[in-house]
Enzyme design. Structure first.
Site, mmCIF file in Angstrom:
data_model
loop_
_atom_site.group_PDB
_atom_site.id
_atom_site.type_symbol
_atom_site.label_atom_id
_atom_site.label_comp_id
_atom_site.label_asym_id
_atom_site.label_seq_id
_atom_site.Cartn_x
_atom_site.Cartn_y
_atom_site.Cartn_z
ATOM 1 N N ARG A 178 -0.137 -1.970 -6.801
ATOM 2 C CA ARG A 178 -0.380 -3.070 -5.849
ATOM 3 C C ARG A 178 -1.393 -4.050 -6.428
ATOM 4 O O ARG A 178 -1.189 -5.273 -6.382
ATOM 5 C CB ARG A 178 -0.878 -2.480 -4.532
ATOM 6 C CG ARG A 178 -1.398 -3.490 -3.511
ATOM 7 C CD ARG A 178 -1.778 -2.738 -2.245
ATOM 8 N NE ARG A 178 -2.699 -3.459 -1.389
ATOM 9 C CZ ARG A 178 -2.348 -4.306 -0.429
ATOM 10 N NH1 ARG A 178 -1.071 -4.577 -0.243
ATOM 11 N NH2 ARG A 178 -3.262 -4.892 0.331
ATOM 12 N N LYS B 231 -2.301 -2.468 7.926
ATOM 13 C CA LYS B 231 -3.512 -2.077 8.636
ATOM 14 C C LYS B 231 -3.621 -2.839 9.954
ATOM 15 O O LYS B 231 -3.273 -4.010 10.033
ATOM 16 C CB LYS B 231 -4.741 -2.358 7.772
ATOM 17 C CG LYS B 231 -4.888 -1.411 6.583
ATOM 18 C CD LYS B 231 -6.188 -1.676 5.857
ATOM 19 C CE LYS B 231 -6.392 -0.667 4.718
ATOM 20 N NZ LYS B 231 -7.669 -0.910 3.997
ATOM 21 N N ARG C 189 0.863 -1.170 0.000
ATOM 22 C CA ARG C 189 0.000 0.000 0.000
ATOM 23 C C ARG C 189 0.908 1.232 0.000
ATOM 24 O O ARG C 189 2.025 1.184 0.539
ATOM 25 C CB ARG C 189 -0.904 0.030 1.235
ATOM 26 C CG ARG C 189 -1.842 -1.164 1.359
ATOM 27 C CD ARG C 189 -2.651 -1.066 2.658
ATOM 28 N NE ARG C 189 -3.587 -2.166 2.784
ATOM 29 C CZ ARG C 189 -3.329 -3.304 3.421
ATOM 30 N NH1 ARG C 189 -2.139 -3.486 3.989
ATOM 31 N NH2 ARG C 189 -4.236 -4.262 3.501
ATOM 32 N N HIS D 172 -3.780 -9.090 3.456
ATOM 33 C CA HIS D 172 -5.235 -9.107 3.600
ATOM 34 C C HIS D 172 -5.625 -9.958 4.803
ATOM 35 O O HIS D 172 -5.092 -11.050 4.988
ATOM 36 C CB HIS D 172 -5.898 -9.696 2.349
ATOM 37 C CG HIS D 172 -5.848 -8.784 1.168
ATOM 38 N ND1 HIS D 172 -5.931 -9.230 -0.128
ATOM 39 C CD2 HIS D 172 -5.741 -7.429 1.086
ATOM 40 C CE1 HIS D 172 -5.865 -8.199 -0.960
ATOM 41 N NE2 HIS D 172 -5.752 -7.110 -0.238
#
Length: 300
Positions: free
Chosen positions: A249, A175, A151, A272
């Site tokens: 990405r 994240k 990212r 993810h």
């Protein structure tokens, strides 16, 4: 109201996993709501569910997309939940606020030839007589994002110590503050080495964070907005479809799957939390599906 909003943003900053991008977006959304309410002679602290629905309806009239509306709804729910817990209000008007579910759009990607054109254009510019330290920086971050599927926020947050040149690995904090280690290809390693030896030293004179891998013009970490702007210009210069850095990405994920990588491996590389998110990339590889069909199906 300004202090209330500032306190809310400070609360977000202290919450684990809330990125600076989300902080800025939520703050802008709440200020948008505040401006809407002021036109109705109301404030954030006497907002009703009807007011919130009217605000979102006004956003629809302005042509905002479902994804934007969903984010604004999330910002409102988060703000009023916090306001109730901190006793700024007695009840939460957003507890029953519903927003449209954003469409699961297929990610925009470049094919392999287009990615090569983009990265070759960045390298050529960096190596030209007119090439600057900033050109080396752009080449390096584009190679890195595509090579490791990062990212943009992850790339600009890297420190020099996060890159292992011996094992060709990069340590990434994604994240939710989740850490992962992902591989890099040789082109990315070469671009980073050139940036560190020939480009980065020119930025160190103004450096505010000596550990940072990428600097902006003022000495802080490179701003993701500036990265986006420069990638848009690079795409135009390279003659490829206009893209944002995030499309690199997406392209990396697509090309990994097209090359035979399994979903679980790509999920690990991209960071993810859900495999269903990674599965979005399978739509763009019909050749792979056809190949698997003809190899495996007895009646093919």
């Amino acid at each position: 109201m300004e202090k209330v909003i500032d306190d809310f943003v400070q609360h977000l900053a202290l919450r684990r996993g809330v990125s600076q991008h989300t902080q800025r977006a939520y703050a802008a959304d709440i200020k948008s709501l505040q401006g809407f309410l002021e036109r109705e002679d109301k404030t954030l602290l006497d907002t009703s569910l009807v007011d919130l629905r009217d605000w979102l309806a006004n956003c629809v009239e302005k042509g905002m997309q479902p994804a934007t509306l969903a984010r604004k709804g999330a910002a409102a729910r988060t703000f009023f939940e916090w306001a109730e817990k901190t006793e700024h209000i007695s009840s939460n008007p957003a507890s029953r606020l519903l927003t449209p579910k954003p469409k699961n759009k297929l990610p925009k990607v470049l094919n392999q030839d287009q990615v090569s054109s983009l990265l070759n254009a960045a390298q050529t510019r960096a190596h030209s007589e007119e090439g600057s330290a900033a050109d080396l920086r752009l080449w390096a971050i584009c190679e890195l994002i595509y090579s490791s599927g990062l990212r943009i926020s992850e790339a600009v947050a890297l420190d020099v110590s996060d890159v292992d040149f011996i094992q060709a690995l990069v340590r990434v904090v994604g994240k939710g503050q989740k850490e992962r280690v992902v591989p890099m290809g040789k082109p990315a390693l070469l671009a980073l080495q050139e940036w560190l030896t020939r480009g980065r030293p020119e930025f160190l004179q103004k450096a505010q964070e000596p550990r940072a891998l990428f600097y902006g013009q003022r000495g802080g970490r490179w701003n993701d907005r500036d990265v986006r702007d420069k990638v848009h210009r690079l795409a135009q210069h390279a003659g490829v479809p206009d893209i944002a850095p995030h499309a690199l990405r997406h392209s990396a994920a697509t090309h990994l799957l097209a090359g035979g990588s399994d979903l679980r491996s790509v999920q690990e590389i991209l960071g993810h939390s859900s495999l269903s998110t990674t599965q979005r990339y399978t739509h763009v590889t019909p050749e792979r599906l056809k190949s698997a069909y003809y190899i495996a199906h007895p009646r093919a």
